[in-house]
Design a protein around this motif. Structure first.
Motif, PDB file in Angstrom:
ATOM      1  N   ALA A  97       0.769  -1.634   0.167  1.00 22.50           N
ATOM      2  CA  ALA A  97      -0.165  -0.118  -0.162  1.00 22.50           C
ATOM      3  C   ALA A  97       1.039   1.594  -0.213  1.00 22.50           C
ATOM      4  CB  ALA A  97      -0.901  -0.117   1.347  1.00 22.50           C
ATOM      5  N   ALA A  98       0.870   2.052  -1.200  1.00 28.01           N
ATOM      6  CA  ALA A  98       1.163   3.093  -0.958  1.00 28.01           C
ATOM      7  C   ALA A  98       0.664   4.215  -0.200  1.00 28.01           C
ATOM      8  CB  ALA A  98       2.013   3.485  -2.352  1.00 28.01           C
ATOM      9  N   THR A  99       0.917   5.550   0.545  1.00 32.55           N
ATOM     10  CA  THR A  99       0.726   6.917   0.328  1.00 32.55           C
ATOM     11  C   THR A  99       0.606   7.825  -0.508  1.00 32.55           C
ATOM     12  OG1 THR A  99       2.337   7.880   1.138  1.00 32.55           O
ATOM     13  CG2 THR A  99       1.164   6.834   2.959  1.00 32.55           C
ATOM     14  N   LEU A 102      -4.260   9.646  -3.526  1.00 33.28           N
ATOM     15  CA  LEU A 102      -5.273   9.079  -3.872  1.00 33.28           C
ATOM     16  C   LEU A 102      -5.555   7.610  -2.597  1.00 33.28           C
ATOM     17  CD1 LEU A 102      -6.085   8.139  -7.494  1.00 33.28           C
ATOM     18  CD2 LEU A 102      -6.959   9.484  -6.236  1.00 33.28           C
ATOM     19  N   LYS A 103      -5.048   7.515  -1.598  1.00 35.95           N
ATOM     20  CA  LYS A 103      -4.907   6.982  -0.153  1.00 35.95           C
ATOM     21  C   LYS A 103      -6.298   7.142   0.289  1.00 35.95           C
ATOM     22  CE  LYS A 103      -2.944   5.852   4.375  1.00 35.95           C
ATOM     23  NZ  LYS A 103      -1.624   6.480   5.587  1.00 35.95           N
ATOM     24  N   GLY A 104      -6.725   5.421   0.440  1.00 35.07           N
ATOM     25  CA  GLY A 104      -8.703   5.329   0.592  1.00 35.07           C
ATOM     26  C   GLY A 104      -8.969   4.697  -0.344  1.00 35.07           C
ATOM     27  N   LYS A 105      -8.944   4.996  -1.647  1.00 38.75           N
ATOM     28  CA  LYS A 105      -9.577   4.764  -2.956  1.00 38.75           C
ATOM     29  C   LYS A 105      -9.615   4.019  -3.767  1.00 38.75           C
ATOM     30  CE  LYS A 105     -11.020   9.718  -2.323  1.00 38.75           C
ATOM     31  NZ  LYS A 105     -12.638   9.830  -1.609  1.00 38.75           N
ATOM     32  N   VAL A 106     -10.425   3.385  -3.646  1.00 41.33           N
ATOM     33  CA  VAL A 106     -10.602   1.781  -4.410  1.00 41.33           C
ATOM     34  C   VAL A 106     -10.982   2.549  -6.186  1.00 41.33           C
ATOM     35  CG1 VAL A 106     -11.496  -0.103  -4.683  1.00 41.33           C
ATOM     36  CG2 VAL A 106     -11.363   1.095  -2.463  1.00 41.33           C
ATOM     37  N   VAL A 107     -10.431   1.914  -6.538  1.00 38.64           N
ATOM     38  CA  VAL A 107     -10.225   1.743  -8.329  1.00 38.64           C
ATOM     39  C   VAL A 107      -9.868   0.608  -8.902  1.00 38.64           C
ATOM     40  CG1 VAL A 107      -9.665   2.583 -10.401  1.00 38.64           C
ATOM     41  CG2 VAL A 107      -9.494   4.189  -8.423  1.00 38.64           C
ATOM     42  N   VAL A 108     -11.796   0.122  -9.944  1.00 35.47           N
ATOM     43  CA  VAL A 108     -11.743  -1.251  -9.853  1.00 35.47           C
ATOM     44  C   VAL A 108     -11.344  -0.926 -11.892  1.00 35.47           C
ATOM     45  CG1 VAL A 108     -12.934  -3.190 -11.014  1.00 35.47           C
ATOM     46  CG2 VAL A 108     -12.773  -1.814  -9.014  1.00 35.47           C
ATOM     47  N   ALA A 170      -3.753   4.971  -4.451  1.00 34.86           N
ATOM     48  CA  ALA A 170      -5.194   4.064  -4.599  1.00 34.86           C
ATOM     49  C   ALA A 170      -4.950   2.754  -4.580  1.00 34.86           C
ATOM     50  CB  ALA A 170      -6.084   3.991  -5.894  1.00 34.86           C
ATOM     51  N   THR A 171      -6.240   1.636  -3.780  1.00 29.33           N
ATOM     52  CA  THR A 171      -6.080   0.347  -4.364  1.00 29.33           C
ATOM     53  C   THR A 171      -6.754   0.036  -5.402  1.00 29.33           C
ATOM     54  OG1 THR A 171      -6.634  -0.131  -1.570  1.00 29.33           O
ATOM     55  CG2 THR A 171      -7.158  -1.770  -3.030  1.00 29.33           C
ATOM     56  N   VAL A 172      -6.048  -0.755  -5.722  1.00 29.80           N
ATOM     57  CA  VAL A 172      -6.687  -0.882  -7.316  1.00 29.80           C
ATOM     58  C   VAL A 172      -6.974  -2.755  -7.699  1.00 29.80           C
ATOM     59  CG1 VAL A 172      -5.973  -1.419 -10.112  1.00 29.80           C
ATOM     60  CG2 VAL A 172      -4.702   0.369  -8.897  1.00 29.80           C
ATOM     61  N   LYS A 173      -8.636  -2.891  -8.224  1.00 28.67           N
ATOM     62  CA  LYS A 173      -8.099  -4.161  -8.492  1.00 28.67           C
ATOM     63  C   LYS A 173      -8.842  -4.034  -9.572  1.00 28.67           C
ATOM     64  CE  LYS A 173     -10.852  -4.581  -4.053  1.00 28.67           C
ATOM     65  NZ  LYS A 173      -9.999  -5.867  -3.234  1.00 28.67           N
ATOM     66  N   LEU A 174      -8.441  -5.700 -10.115  1.00 23.22           N
ATOM     67  CA  LEU A 174      -8.672  -6.057 -11.923  1.00 23.22           C
ATOM     68  C   LEU A 174      -9.896  -7.241 -11.663  1.00 23.22           C
ATOM     69  CD1 LEU A 174      -6.009  -4.615 -12.048  1.00 23.22           C
ATOM     70  CD2 LEU A 174      -5.399  -6.214 -14.288  1.00 23.22           C
ATOM     71  N   THR A 175     -10.450  -6.841 -12.672  1.00 27.71           N
ATOM     72  CA  THR A 175     -12.177  -7.814 -12.842  1.00 27.71           C
ATOM     73  C   THR A 175     -11.270  -9.217 -14.156  1.00 27.71           C
ATOM     74  OG1 THR A 175     -12.707  -7.362 -14.709  1.00 27.71           O
ATOM     75  CG2 THR A 175     -14.088  -6.361 -13.409  1.00 27.71           C
ATOM     76  N   GLN A 176     -10.648  -9.608 -14.356  1.00 23.67           N
ATOM     77  CA  GLN A 176      -9.450 -10.333 -14.639  1.00 23.67           C
ATOM     78  C   GLN A 176      -7.992  -9.933 -15.208  1.00 23.67           C
ATOM     79  OE1 GLN A 176      -8.555 -11.510 -18.230  1.00 23.67           O
ATOM     80  NE2 GLN A 176      -9.059  -9.532 -19.040  1.00 23.67           N
TER      81      GLN A 176
END
Length: 323
Positions: A97-99, A102-108, A170-176
């Motif tokens: 996790a970075a500072t 966008l800390k605390g934001k979630v992007v998909v 940011a916390t980043v998630k990929l759908t695939q």
């Protein structure tokens, strides 16, 4: 998105021209103006339908010797081991996790299609409910005439975009992440963003229109309330997200808005896309260019240009999330 089928039917009514000002203002900087001049010097216009690769074929662009693609492998091109049962929350980066702003934001990030879809046609042809009707689970996507696939393009841009956003905290998630046997289906792609309670979701694609049809466009959700679909709460926020991405995409890449949809605004509203209809969080699609046009294909197959595309999308997301 680049295909006629599950999640990409013929364009819906165009956005009001008031949105042109938003994108134009964001683009009025020296770098973008230079890009426009270059585009106007080399662009052309003629139409044609798009269709899926592996079915009736679809988009691509033919390279001239001076436009040979940069397809040298990078770490972003390496595929992880296949998995048939990924988590519904979607793959996420293992980076610490970075500072940052966008800390605390979630992007998909939703990389369109899947490199393995063509091997699972029965699965991706299965119909799913998108609120306003039924559509196929997914499609194969398109490719350039030289065979560079949309699925490979979307994953590469997604990896680059993830790196940029994580550097912003940011916390980043990929759908695939090429880690599934096929899909996910369009309803599951929406569900992943919803379950992550994402602050923003961007679905990455490349179009499959006719040669001479050039430029990018961002697809916004229209107001839909039918079945399990209710986009009313996200229409305004998604429009803001899309406008900021479009403006920054012009500025960073120098690409012009589509010359075949969007009335020159680079913005199109749709009510027929399951990935948007079923979303409960701000979400847009971006068609980064037309894989079937020679000049656009030369950009889409360039690693340097894909980095610019990721940068433009990233800066639009950052602008949206910082308000």
């Amino acid at each position: 998105m680049s295909y006629v089928g599950p999640d990409f039917d013929p364009p819906q009514p165009r956005r009001p021209r008031r949105r042109l000002l938003t994108v134009a203002l964001a683009a009025l900087v020296p770098g973008a103006l230079l890009g426009w001049l270059v585009y106007e010097a080399v662009g052309g216009s003629d139409g044609g339908p798009d269709s899926p690769v592996g079915a009736s074929s679809a988009s691509g662009g033919l390279f001239t010797p001076a436009e040979s693609p940069d397809e040298s492998p990078t770490d972003d091109d390496k595929k992880p081991s296949p998995s048939a049962t990924p988590s519904l929350t979607g793959p996420t980066s293992s980076a610490p996790a970075a500072t940052g702003p966008l800390k605390g934001k979630v992007v998909v990030i939703d990389p369109g299609h899947n490199p393995n879809n063509f091997q699972h046609t029965a699965d991706i042809n299965r119909k799913v409910n998108i609120g306003t009707g039924w559509k196929e689970c997914d499609t194969t996507g398109t490719s350039t005439n030289s065979g560079y696939t949309e699925a490979k393009f979307t994953l590469d841009v997604a990896h680059r975009l993830r790196t940029l956003l994580e550097k912003q905290g940011a916390t980043v998630k990929l759908t695939q992440d090429g880690d599934r046997t096929f899909g996910p289906c369009i309803d599951e792609r929406a569900s992943i963003g919803n379950k992550a309670d994402a602050d923003a979701v961007v679905s990455i694609h490349a179009d499959g229109a006719g040669a001479g049809q050039r430029g990018f466009h961002v697809i916004l959700p229209g107001k839909v309330k039918a079945g399990s679909a209710d986009t009313g709460p996200i229409v305004a926020s998604s429009a803001e997200l899309g406008e900021r991405i479009a403006g920054n995409f012009v500025r960073v890449t120098g690409s012009a808005p589509s010359n075949y949809v969007g009335d020159g605004t680079g913005l199109v509203t749709r009510k027929d896309l399951g990935g948007l209809n079923l979303s409960t969080v701000p979400k847009v699609f971006i068609e980064c260019g037309n894989m079937r046009d020679t000049k656009d294909a030369a950009q889409l197959t360039s690693g340097a240009w894909r980095q610019k595309a990721a940068q433009g999308i990233s800066e639009g997301i950052v602008s949206f999330l910082r308000g």
